[in-house]
Write a protein that holds these residues in place. Structure first.
Motif, mmCIF file in Angstrom:
data_model
loop_
_atom_site.group_PDB
_atom_site.id
_atom_site.type_symbol
_atom_site.label_atom_id
_atom_site.label_comp_id
_atom_site.label_asym_id
_atom_site.label_seq_id
_atom_site.Cartn_x
_atom_site.Cartn_y
_atom_site.Cartn_z
ATOM 1 N N ALA A 1 0.848 -1.180 0.000
ATOM 2 C CA ALA A 1 0.000 0.000 0.000
ATOM 3 C C ALA A 1 0.880 1.225 0.000
ATOM 4 O O ALA A 1 1.962 1.027 -0.189
ATOM 5 C CB ALA A 1 -0.892 0.086 1.191
ATOM 6 N N ASP A 2 0.737 2.898 0.172
ATOM 7 C CA ASP A 2 1.742 3.848 -0.266
ATOM 8 C C ASP A 2 2.555 4.352 0.907
ATOM 9 O O ASP A 2 1.992 4.689 1.881
ATOM 10 C CB ASP A 2 1.054 4.987 -0.963
ATOM 11 N N SER B 1 1.797 16.477 -6.755
ATOM 12 C CA SER B 1 2.715 17.309 -5.967
ATOM 13 C C SER B 1 3.325 16.519 -4.815
ATOM 14 O O SER B 1 4.368 16.898 -4.278
ATOM 15 C CB SER B 1 1.978 18.539 -5.422
ATOM 16 N N HIS B 2 2.675 15.418 -4.427
ATOM 17 C CA HIS B 2 3.191 14.562 -3.360
ATOM 18 C C HIS B 2 3.909 13.334 -3.882
ATOM 19 O O HIS B 2 4.865 12.865 -3.281
ATOM 20 C CB HIS B 2 2.051 14.128 -2.438
ATOM 21 N N THR B 3 3.440 12.780 -5.004
ATOM 22 C CA THR B 3 3.999 11.518 -5.488
ATOM 23 C C THR B 3 5.121 11.690 -6.501
ATOM 24 O O THR B 3 5.770 10.710 -6.868
ATOM 25 C CB THR B 3 2.902 10.651 -6.130
ATOM 26 N N SER B 4 5.361 12.919 -6.960
ATOM 27 C CA SER B 4 6.383 13.154 -7.986
ATOM 28 C C SER B 4 7.223 14.388 -7.653
ATOM 29 O O SER B 4 6.854 15.185 -6.786
ATOM 30 C CB SER B 4 5.717 13.361 -9.354
ATOM 31 N N VAL B 5 8.324 14.522 -8.361
ATOM 32 C CA VAL B 5 9.178 15.702 -8.219
ATOM 33 C C VAL B 5 8.899 16.699 -9.335
ATOM 34 O O VAL B 5 9.656 17.650 -9.532
ATOM 35 C CB VAL B 5 10.677 15.303 -8.241
ATOM 36 N N ASP C 1 10.971 9.723 -11.282
ATOM 37 C CA ASP C 1 10.506 10.969 -10.679
ATOM 38 C C ASP C 1 9.706 10.739 -9.400
ATOM 39 O O ASP C 1 8.918 11.588 -8.993
ATOM 40 C CB ASP C 1 9.665 11.755 -11.687
ATOM 41 N N ASP C 2 9.903 9.601 -8.765
ATOM 42 C CA ASP C 2 9.212 9.259 -7.522
ATOM 43 C C ASP C 2 9.693 10.172 -6.399
ATOM 44 O O ASP C 2 10.885 10.250 -6.109
ATOM 45 C CB ASP C 2 9.511 7.793 -7.166
ATOM 46 N N ALA C 3 8.753 10.873 -5.753
ATOM 47 C CA ALA C 3 9.104 11.782 -4.659
ATOM 48 C C ALA C 3 8.880 11.153 -3.295
ATOM 49 O O ALA C 3 9.086 11.811 -2.276
ATOM 50 C CB ALA C 3 8.282 13.068 -4.763
ATOM 51 N N SER D 1 3.164 6.219 -8.109
ATOM 52 C CA SER D 1 2.045 5.330 -8.417
ATOM 53 C C SER D 1 2.368 4.341 -9.534
ATOM 54 O O SER D 1 1.715 3.303 -9.639
ATOM 55 C CB SER D 1 0.818 6.156 -8.828
ATOM 56 N N LEU D 2 3.317 4.670 -10.388
ATOM 57 C CA LEU D 2 3.693 3.900 -11.579
ATOM 58 C C LEU D 2 2.603 3.915 -12.646
ATOM 59 O O LEU D 2 2.884 4.101 -13.825
ATOM 60 C CB LEU D 2 4.027 2.446 -11.222
ATOM 61 N N VAL D 3 1.346 3.714 -12.271
ATOM 62 C CA VAL D 3 0.270 3.557 -13.250
ATOM 63 C C VAL D 3 -0.209 4.875 -13.840
ATOM 64 O O VAL D 3 -0.887 4.889 -14.873
ATOM 65 C CB VAL D 3 -0.924 2.804 -12.633
ATOM 66 N N LEU D 4 0.133 6.017 -13.211
ATOM 67 C CA LEU D 4 -0.359 7.315 -13.679
ATOM 68 C C LEU D 4 0.695 8.114 -14.430
ATOM 69 O O LEU D 4 0.408 9.194 -14.934
ATOM 70 C CB LEU D 4 -0.876 8.143 -12.494
#
Length: 463
Positions: free
Chosen positions: A12-13, A340-344, A413-415, A443-446
């Protein structure tokens, strides 16, 4: 009807649930849109739970699952209906009509108060009002869960399909078993996002979750502290391995497995593959945590200043209601907020990715499903706190004992979890395949290559 099915019977994240800002919190929760309407320890057992008999269509029941999910159904005209299609309550001043967005029939509020994501082809993003009968078919997201009592404790899970090839999916921090299903959706969803209903009788439909998965059987697990799996069932990752193993024993699954772990769940998957090498044929590690980790690490935040992630502000039902409504009413804004939370990514890239997701039905469905999967209720705080504790004390994972063929996938680009974790795992596991994708978030999928990631994972699982 509750969507949790009780069965006396194994992720889960990472550092974070999406945080709701002050502006969103100031908004009011908007009710369901109804536009167009008038109104015991050591015990191992498996026990089916009695469900409501919906009856035949036209006799107080709901219609069977729709075979055609290529478009939304036509709505039953208001003037043709004087009573609820399920309970037969007469409509009037106090009992208003409500259309089910899944089947199009009219019901009273009590019989049409479930919320589900509908197939992408319906082009109605976000949670929609559906009747109890359609919710019970288990054709719409989130899927119905079950719980099991194993020799190691209680476990919540989703079981789909009845094939011989078993896939066990483990979510990351803040996610339950439904989140884990998103990463193996190619096994239970068609290319257009629909599902294939079980072709068997009622007993077969109960056994495979009402969904056909071809040659596969999927077991997605809520790890301890999440959903209906109590933290006491196994706080440490090693104990979680034994809990999953006990669930498989209780479900009488003895065949070899494919393990799919996301984030923190990937660390548990590594422990499982090392502890039971004779049970695991393949191991997929997605956005994995593979070494020492703390919230903020991927953004360069030093360990001594690590916070508690992005968790606390979603621990009220009102704020979750606001977020769900915002995702449906202003999806681009909600997507940018998530990114804004899941990426840089900078704001312009967030907007570009949000535009792409919003205008692709499959990606839009995945966004809403992923957002729902990380919006945990207050009951999951124990799991999140425990994950932070376990990760802060994380020792070297037993990569050298993994014998299964392994695929490691991460977003450049995973933050939340830096791609160096995936690189470390691939270096430590002999023969592992590494795929670090450009323009891809946690998320990988988005991400831009979300479809390619899912295709790659599908090929890996089906080999």
């Amino acid at each position: 009807m509750a969507e949790h099915e009780e069965v006396a019977v194994g992720v889960a994240d990472e550092a974070g649930v999406v945080e709701i800002g002050e502006e969103e919190a100031a908004a009011a929760v908007v009710p369901l849109d109804d536009k167009g309407t008038e109104g015991a320890e050591g015990e191992k057992s498996v026990e089916a739970v009695e469900t409501i008999d919906l009856g035949e269509e036209g006799a107080g029941g709901a219609p069977p699952p729709r075979a055609d999910s290529s478009a939304a159904p036509p709505w039953q005209p208001d003037e043709e209906v004087t009573e609820c299609n399920r309970c037969r309550s007469a409509f009037g001043l106090l009992t208003r009509r409500h259309h089910c967005r899944a089947c199009g029939l009219i019901f009273c509020n009590a019989c049409c108060n479930e919320q589900r994501l509908l197939p992408p082809a319906y082009k109605v993003p976000g949670l929609q009002r559906v009747c109890i009968g359609c919710a019970e078919t288990n054709q719409y997201w989130p899927l119905r869960t079950a719980s099991a009592t194993t020799s190691k404790g209680r476990v919540e899970y989703v079981g789909l399909g009845s094939g011989e090839r078993v896939v066990v999916a483990l979510p990351g921090t803040s996610g339950t078993c439904n989140q884990a299903l998103l990463f193996v959706r190619m096994l239970w969803q068609g290319d257009n996002g629909d599902v294939v209903p079980s072709g068997g009788d009622a007993a077969q439909a109960a056994a495979d979750g009402g969904i056909s998965c071809g040659p596969f059987r999927i077991i997605a697990v809520s790890r301890p502290g999440y959903g209906d799996t109590p933290l006491e069932s196994g706080p440490s990752f090693e104990e979680q391995v034994e809990l999953v193993h006990a669930l498989l024993e209780t479900l009488e699954i003895s065949s070899r497995l494919t393990l799919v772990g996301f984030g923190t769940g990937a660390a548990v998957a590594v422990h499982f593959a090392a502890a039971y090498p004779d049970r695991v044929d393949a191991l997929a590690l997605l956005s994995p945590i593979a070494k020492e980790f703390w919230p903020g690490q991927a953004r360069g935040q030093p360990k001594e200043k690590a916070g508690v992630g992005l968790v606390p502000s979603l621990f009220t039902s009102s704020l979750q209601g606001i977020s769900k409504w915002g995702a449906r009413s202003a999806p681009s804004t909600a997507m940018c907020h998530l990114f804004s939370h899941t990426s840089v990514w900078e704001e312009d890239m967030q907007f570009m990715r949000a535009y792409d997701v919003e205008h692709c039905p499959i990606k839009s469905w995945l966004f809403h499903a992923f957002l729902l999967s990380i919006m945990t209720d207050s009951g999951s705080k124990a799991g999140i706190d425990n994950d932070h504790k376990q990760l802060a004390e994380l020792a070297a994972l037993p990569f050298d004992k993994v014998q299964a063929r392994t695929l490691v996938v991460a977003g450049k680009d995973d933050a939340i979890v830096d791609a160096s974790h995936a690189e470390h795992a691939a270096e430590q596991i002999e023969g592992a395949t590494l795929d670090v994708r450009e323009l891809t978030d946690h998320s990988l999928v988005l991400g831009k290559f979300g479809a390619e990631v899912q295709e790659e994972l599908g090929r890996f699982i089906t080999e």
